[in-house]
Write an enzyme that holds these catalytic residues in place. Sequence first.
Site, mmCIF file in Angstrom:
data_model
loop_
_atom_site.group_PDB
_atom_site.id
_atom_site.type_symbol
_atom_site.label_atom_id
_atom_site.label_comp_id
_atom_site.label_asym_id
_atom_site.label_seq_id
_atom_site.Cartn_x
_atom_site.Cartn_y
_atom_site.Cartn_z
ATOM 1 N N GLU A 400 0.827 -1.211 0.000
ATOM 2 C CA GLU A 400 0.000 0.000 0.000
ATOM 3 C C GLU A 400 0.856 1.255 0.000
ATOM 4 O O GLU A 400 0.643 2.185 -0.786
ATOM 5 C CB GLU A 400 -0.914 0.016 1.231
ATOM 6 C CG GLU A 400 -1.921 -1.107 1.296
ATOM 7 C CD GLU A 400 -2.770 -1.180 0.058
ATOM 8 O OE1 GLU A 400 -3.033 -0.132 -0.571
ATOM 9 O OE2 GLU A 400 -3.170 -2.289 -0.309
ATOM 10 N N HIS A 403 2.488 2.457 -3.226
ATOM 11 C CA HIS A 403 1.671 3.207 -4.177
ATOM 12 C C HIS A 403 1.884 4.709 -4.016
ATOM 13 O O HIS A 403 1.897 5.457 -4.998
ATOM 14 C CB HIS A 403 0.193 2.883 -3.990
ATOM 15 C CG HIS A 403 -0.216 1.598 -4.628
ATOM 16 N ND1 HIS A 403 -0.125 1.379 -5.977
ATOM 17 C CD2 HIS A 403 -0.718 0.462 -4.096
ATOM 18 C CE1 HIS A 403 -0.554 0.152 -6.245
ATOM 19 N NE2 HIS A 403 -0.916 -0.418 -5.127
#
Length: 593
Positions: A400, A403
């Site tokens: 995550e 990103h």
Amino acid sequence: MIFNKFFASVFLAVVYASTTLAAPWPVSSKHATHRTRHISRDLQIETFHPESTYETFGAGIDHPLSKRDNPSLEDSTVAFVGSKLGIDHSKINFKAGYSAESAKYAYVKQFHDGVPFANAVANVAFNHDNKVVAFGSSFVTPSSIPDSKPSISVESAISTAEKALSGTYNQFPATIEYLAKEDGSVALTHVVQIRNEGAGTWYEAFVDAHSGDLVSVTDFVAKASYRVLPIQKEILTQGFEVVTDPQDTTASPNGWHNDGTASTDTSGNNVISSIGSTTTSESASGLVFEYTQNPSAAPTTSANKNAAVTNNFYIVNSVHDITYRYGFTEAAFNFQNDNFGNGGADGDRVTVSVQDSAGTDNADFSTPADGQSGHMRMFLWDETSPERDGALENDIVVHENTHGVTNRMTGGGTGRCLQTTEAGGMGEGWSDAFAEWTEHSDNTVPDYVMGQYVINDPAGIRTHPYSTSKTTNPLTYASIATLNEVHDIGEVWANILHNVYAALVAASGFDADAPTTPSSTAGNAVYLHLFIDALPLQPCNPTLPTARDAWIQADVNRYGGANSCTLWNAFASRGLGQNAKNHVDDSTVPDGC
């Protein structure tokens, strides 16, 4: 379990919604320029992004101001872009730029009548000999262009966007920008941000300022002592440990619990991690966050919630510190509340909602432009009893967080430049690849599996382990021709990078201290330098071939091309050789390799 793996692969929506390209176009033909956004059952928008051209120049070429003494980065960039594209300087506007260890990076927008183009951008990289080493451009020559003065009000545009996107204008200042369209024409648009925190959506809406129609969107969502799972471990069954003062004060000079004001909870300059959006883990004794997770109890018990928030806080800070060392600094648009006068925009630490109530079997990260906080949501996974917490599987948290790195560093901190199907897929691949990098502990490169803990399946949530064996993982560049979902495309890119990593470690060895020693010459340190250096070099909405070229150029910039053949052979081994294009494999490498 086949269903479980498919479900997780599709719905680990770390940055982007699932995508299907509509007929009559072949699946692969629009990967580099389009993305279909499924907004609701009744609304889908096919977004268009002008194709980027991209060139790298090895040791570099001169630009129009090369013979001047110390020309500014802004002047040099505008002069080069104007000369290269044959356009007047009044149509070019310098947006951002910074100098890093191996190169200087600059980003510009196309302008008309004082109004910028949202999706016609260019980036230029200079080496420290003041020569141009890379150039990417999606500038356009419009067939028609409307008046630069809006016919409808911004209030009307906001109302249209709110209704269409089922959210609320978040008060971030609206702008007027041109938007290049697929048919060669241009729309004048009001650009506003629409967010629905409950639904987990965050869009940048482009509303035609003359017709009032919603014409495009940017999707920002990419679906002291601590008792934690050390970042080198993937899943909690490998064992929690107490780590003391893990912060890297080169990257976080005030530590992890101070953004100008000291705290004794899971908040600081880089991240605030909490249950939902309200409750941080509070230390009862100084900065001692030692909560014992009970795997037999529900994740919502008090101790388990505190353990999850603490682990998430530790991992996000660790990723901040590692990537900072390798170039994701304040000037390179990272996430910090206080940038200590080092460039970039302040006030944008990552906000994390652990055990977010909006969903299950999922996780996501929203990346708006520099100066607005990145937002991570971690959900519970309900495929086991008791449920399992994604915040306790390190590879998911690292995925995550990555990103945010790739979305900020590609395109100059806008959050707009990984929006096509292929670029979005590469975003997924980089995230898996960096998660893998954090977990290597020696010079062996075993097959790597993502997401095995949360679904209780040693095969994980991807279709194949990442592997140097073509029997174990047969994916090559050409596989993309039959894929149209970003996580599936991401598997191709991540597996190629797995092979690049293996080749560099085989050639130059492994250094266990690489996370805090970027000066290391070991293969794992070289890999991460090229991983990070290539992001600001590549064009907006890169393809696999242009991203490969950025890696090759990054090696020239930092290492004088010393790893060129190692890189080319690794890329070519999975179909990304010199002549690879249009999702057709090629194994060609340069002469001498």
